[in-house]
Design an enzyme around this catalytic site. Structure first.
Site, PDB file in Angstrom:
ATOM      1  N   THR A 144     -50.477 -12.203  55.084  1.00  0.00           N
ATOM      2  CA  THR A 144     -50.521 -11.500  56.365  1.00  0.00           C
ATOM      3  C   THR A 144     -49.304 -10.620  56.610  1.00  0.00           C
ATOM      4  OG1 THR A 144     -51.873 -13.234  57.334  1.00  0.00           O
ATOM      5  CG2 THR A 144     -50.611 -11.911  58.869  1.00  0.00           C
ATOM      6  N   ASP A 153     -51.858 -19.484  53.968  1.00  0.00           N
ATOM      7  CA  ASP A 153     -52.947 -20.445  53.781  1.00  0.00           C
ATOM      8  C   ASP A 153     -52.730 -21.384  52.587  1.00  0.00           C
ATOM      9  OD1 ASP A 153     -54.209 -19.464  55.985  1.00  0.00           O
ATOM     10  OD2 ASP A 153     -55.657 -18.233  54.899  1.00  0.00           O
TER      11      ASP A 153
END
Ligand SMILES: NC(=O)C[C@H](N)C(=O)O
Length: 514
Positions: free
Chosen positions: A52, A167
């Site tokens: 991200t 993640d």
């Protein structure tokens, strides 16, 4: 480091950083930068794998965007000092000029600040992967690529930062911690929950913190820096998808708290003090898996999961490592698997705490040949399995033995006999701390003085495991024997054991016979 910090300290400037032999000095003659500038710079390689932190919105979803990250950073004064770069001809000096940046200095008004006292710039170069990945797409091949890149550039930099999606960051951090063998420099993973180009991004702080730590501290571990804390990489787990505090290290406090002061818990830093050259082990076994027990799980499910080619599983059990002992059908499947050589590690489903032998339901698993995983996270246990099974030259028995060991501080080892252990560097750290030794040379002096003594203590009690650990950690050779094996250069130990010890690598050479 906070002035009041009572933890074991090492002077960062006396570290393996600039003076450690980075290859950059060889390129020195090409341009006229002053020595003092170069000497006051730490070099960090930033490997950008994606995540991200560098993403942008496209059709209302976040996606990776190549070749734009450096541009974003150059616009952020907290992450790049263009005036310094021009004044010192930084770009003329570095072959990767387009992707090399430099952090600003700490304002003189903040002269109480540890970073100001260091008077050191962090110069960092970005290495962007193609393609950039959302970390959900990471595979063991990507882990191997990161490890190989660290190895390839190891001598050129003082530290490494790996930009990575959150993640699967805990898996990659765990895997790298095992793959990096004899590590002497920091490798720090970080990323963000909001892209760095957004107004309310956590990425700027995370990247800045990771760079400062990688450039200023010799923490020879794979760490994960997030939301003002540096954690041991193989101790973390992602616990929140919606908060900036996305990670927790449930069974080990952070190594660094970066608040108003940067406080390093030096006594917790994993220091194998190895004399061996850094290397990476990139052969990972992919025939591993995670199996979470749940009430009512069938033996068919377990049998199917354990079918070849499966070679190792992390069994996520209840509480302190318990499984139903009134289910012989399940236990038989597990026993059959371990009998045919499948390695099974027992980890608890609980976020905190450890596997123990408190319950009959936990003992039942031990009797099936399951390896207790202590307080390891499932991520760390899976990575450890993959790493150990990747050492295909070892027999299953040897692999099993290694899985019991605490290789990189991934689990808490409980020593029942004494308060401290001679098997890791904690005893040396305690002594160095007590006498205020904090420079690299001083630490080496403490180690050289004490290792033979520790070895003698171990030899006296016939503690071969400690002797092996000392040998591994300190690059020494020893020959050990009982009274019938006395050789010419030995000295009696008590009435029974003897030890001949020699050290041939590293900064000092010497040998001892006791
Ligand atoms: N915050 C993030 O980085 C999440 C993203 N999906 C990733 O792991 O790449």
């Amino acid at each position: 480091m906070a002035d009041g910090d009572s933890s074991f300290r090492i002077s960062p400037s006396a570290s393996s950083s600039c003076s450690s032999g980075c290859r950059r000095s060889r390129r020195w003659s090409q341009v006229s930068r002053s020595w003092s500038e170069s000497e006051r710079e730490a070099r960090v390689l930033v490997i950008n794998t994606g995540g991200t932190i560098g993403m942008v919105y496209e059709d209302n979803v976040l996606t990776t965007e190549p070749h734009t990250f450096v541009g974003h950073l150059k616009k952020l004064p907290m992450l790049h000092d263009q005036a310094y770069a021009e004044r010192t001809q930084l770009f003329a000096y570095h072959k990767d000029a387009g992707s090399t940046l430099v952090l600003p200095s700490v304002a003189p008004e903040a002269s109480h600040d540890f970073l100001w006292r260091q008077d050191k710039r962090v110069v960092y170069t970005l290495l962007e992967y193609d393609p950039l990945l959302d970390s959900c797409n990471m595979t063991t091949d990507d882990w191997a690529k990161i490890a190989k890149d660290i190895k390839e550039h190891y001598e050129d930099y003082d530290g490494f930062v790996v930009l990575h999606g959150t993640d699967t960051m805990a898996y990659t951090a765990s895997a790298l911690s095992f793959m990096c063998e004899h590590q002497g420099k920091p490798v720090i993973l970080t990323g963000s929950q909001v892209p760095i180009s957004e107004m309310r991004s956590d990425g700027r702080d995370n990247l800045l913190g990771a760079l400062l730590i990688a450039g200023h501290f010799v923490i020879p571990e794979v760490g994960l820096y997030f939301h003002h804390k540096l954690y041991r990489g193989n101790r973390v787990t992602k616990v929140d998808s919606g908060r900036f505090k996305a990670f927790l290290s449930p069974n080990l406090p952070p190594l660094i708290n970066a608040e108003v002061n940067i406080t390093v818990s030096w006594d917790m830093v994993w220091r194998p003090n190895t004399m061996h050259k850094f290397r990476v082990h990139t052969n990972l076994n992919r025939n591993v898996g995670l199996l979470r027990l749940f009430p009512g799980i069938t033996s068919d499910t377990i049998r199917a999961f354990l079918q070849p080619p499966m070679q190792g599983i992390v069994l996520e059990t209840y509480g302190t490592g318990n499984a139903p002992d009134k289910r012989p059908d399940l236990l038989e499947e597990l026993r059959a698997a371990t009998d045919r050589g499948v390695l099974i590690i027992n980890c608890t489903q609980c976020l905190c705490g450890s596997v123990s032998e408190s319950y009959a339901t936990g003992k039942a698993l031990l009797h099936c040949g399951v390896i207790p995983g202590g307080d390891m996270t499932p991520e760390a246990a899976l990575a450890k399995l993959s790493y150990v099974l990747g050492k295909s030259e070892l027999s299953i028995k040897q692999q099993k033995e290694i899985l019991h060991e605490n290789l990189r501080g991934e689990m808490t080892t409980v020593y029942s006999a004494s308060k401290f252990s001679l098997r890791d560097s904690s005893f040396l750290c305690l002594v160095a701390n007590a006498i205020g030794a904090n420079r690299t040379e001083e630490l080496e002096g403490v180690r050289d003085a004490l290792v033979p003594v520790l070895a003698c203590a171990a030899a006296k009690t016939g503690d071969l495991e400690t002797l092996r650990s000392l040998q591994r950690m300190h690059g020494c050779q020893w020959r050990y024997g009982g009274p019938r094996g006395l050789g010419p250069s030995r000295c009696g130990f008590g009435s029974s054991n003897w030890l001949q010890w020699s050290k041939s690598s590293g900064s000092g050479k010497g040998s001892w016979s006791v």
